[in-house]
Design an enzyme around this catalytic site. Sequence first.
Site, PDB file in Angstrom:
ATOM      1  N   ARG A  57      11.330   2.987  -0.386  1.00 51.92           N
ATOM      2  CA  ARG A  57      10.194   2.660   0.478  1.00 51.92           C
ATOM      3  C   ARG A  57       9.099   2.048  -0.388  1.00 51.92           C
ATOM      4  O   ARG A  57       9.200   2.033  -1.611  1.00 51.92           O
ATOM      5  CB  ARG A  57       9.698   3.926   1.215  1.00 51.92           C
ATOM      6  CG  ARG A  57       9.659   5.107   0.262  1.00 51.92           C
ATOM      7  CD  ARG A  57       8.527   5.977   0.366  1.00 51.92           C
ATOM      8  NE  ARG A  57       7.261   5.295   0.318  1.00 51.92           N
ATOM      9  CZ  ARG A  57       6.647   4.930  -0.814  1.00 51.92           C
ATOM     10  NH1 ARG A  57       7.174   5.151  -2.001  1.00 51.92           N
ATOM     11  NH2 ARG A  57       5.483   4.335  -0.754  1.00 51.92           N
ATOM     12  N   ASP A 251       1.108  -3.508   3.040  1.00 50.41           N
ATOM     13  CA  ASP A 251       2.430  -3.902   3.542  1.00 50.41           C
ATOM     14  C   ASP A 251       2.429  -5.327   4.087  1.00 50.41           C
ATOM     15  O   ASP A 251       3.461  -5.985   4.112  1.00 50.41           O
ATOM     16  CB  ASP A 251       2.904  -2.925   4.616  1.00 50.41           C
ATOM     17  CG  ASP A 251       3.297  -1.614   3.966  1.00 50.41           C
ATOM     18  OD1 ASP A 251       2.406  -0.779   3.729  1.00 50.41           O
ATOM     19  OD2 ASP A 251       4.481  -1.445   3.627  1.00 50.41           O
TER      20      ASP A 251
HETATM   21  O1  MRU Z   1       6.316   3.865   4.896  1.00 47.67           O
HETATM   22  P1  MRU Z   1       6.190   3.522   3.451  1.00 47.67           P
HETATM   23  O2  MRU Z   1       6.242   4.734   2.570  1.00 47.67           O
HETATM   24  O3  MRU Z   1       7.166   2.442   3.032  1.00 47.67           O
HETATM   25  O4  MRU Z   1       4.720   2.908   3.309  1.00 47.67           O
HETATM   26  C1  MRU Z   1       4.315   2.423   2.060  1.00 47.67           C
HETATM   27  C2  MRU Z   1       2.917   1.960   2.011  1.00 47.67           C
HETATM   28  O5  MRU Z   1       2.220   1.927   2.989  1.00 47.67           O
HETATM   29  C3  MRU Z   1       2.433   1.433   0.684  1.00 47.67           C
HETATM   30  O6  MRU Z   1       1.058   1.672   0.547  1.00 47.67           O
HETATM   31  C4  MRU Z   1       2.673  -0.083   0.613  1.00 47.67           C
HETATM   32  O7  MRU Z   1       4.004  -0.385   0.938  1.00 47.67           O
HETATM   33  C5  MRU Z   1       2.363  -0.630  -0.724  1.00 47.67           C
HETATM   34  S1  MRU Z   1       3.572  -0.177  -1.942  1.00 47.67           S
HETATM   35  C6  MRU Z   1       3.144  -0.947  -3.407  1.00 47.67           C
END
Ligand code: MRU
Length: 359
Positions: A57, A251
């Site tokens: 993730r 994201d």
């Molecule tokens: O649902 P996730 O754990 O994939 O969400 C991740 C995030 O929101 C992070 O802050 C984002 O992907 C940046 S990772 C460098």
Amino acid sequence: MNAIEPTTQRVFSVQWSGDADGYLDLLDQTLLPMELKLLALHTIEEVFEAIVMLRVRGAPAIGIAAAYGVVLGLQKCLSNGNSVGEAREVSVKACEYLATSRPTAVNLFWALDRMKAVVARSTNIASPLDLAQALLREARLIHDDDRRTCHAIGDYGAELLEDNSGVLTHCNTGGLATSEYGTALAAIFTAQDQGKNIHVFADETRPLLQGSRLTAWELQQRGVRCTVICDSMAAQVMREGRIQAVIVGADRITARGDTANKIGTYGVAVLAKHHNIPFYVAAPRSTFDLSLISGDAIQIEQRKADEITRGFGRQTAPSGIDVYNPAFDVTPAELISAIITERGIISPVCEERVRAMVE
Ligand code: MRU
């Protein structure tokens, strides 16, 4: 059972083993901080499942895993006597399939577009094996580029963090969420390497606890001072004067700088504004989606109710209760003091500055 002790062992989110007929080693992040377990993934379906279940993730890590997943998807053509044309078709279908795993992090689509571009360029290729090798080269390039990118973000981001300061972060943006090192956490790691004394406050990040399970663990591994707080405590901790900066990842960032990140980020940005604390976003160029202007256009992933009602195995809400579980929210550009990229710092955050830095 105790959490894993700090180790000098280098931890990576994903790593390819072997040539085009190899496999993907992936650290199962759902088991942290209690267990450090590598999964050997041999099929594209396993990569898809790992992305959906958040075994891997974080926006950049998802893109890297998916790129390798395309190579796994093509492997069946290596022994089945398929033509090059069939292998190209299978590769494109593999990209389309992986693109349905999670909707919000644009790095996934960016990486898959790069893989599709390799297929499109491969008109003179002699065999499915040659195509698989070309795709593996591209996946490795995406992976290696991200390593360099993270360190550059760390260098720029560290400039914004002051010695003897408290820094609040939300979700996880370290080596686990990227190739290694991270984005927002890279700024903290670099500041620490420069001898700055940083005290991180890690929001636990409901409902899946990426902050307390992953960020706190990564910071502890590196010897950075870290205090875990419940998400609902951020306001009080700011009011007490313990936070001098907030830094988070992203994201998807639109052309005007509106930023989708883990649910709860928007609330932290509002709190930071109220307390006059700078709010920084750290992200690579691959996280920008310049086809969108407003953050309202970003598709927000909706996840299953039981992540909230039965988090980590215990029922904490009445059976049958209605639940809303968006995985991300959007912080409007006007709440963001600066966006840190591998090319430099965007500030003030507006369309003109974003395009000048990213395009
Ligand atoms: O649902 P996730 O754990 O994939 O969400 C991740 C995030 O929101 C992070 O802050 C984002 O992907 C940046 S990772 C460098």
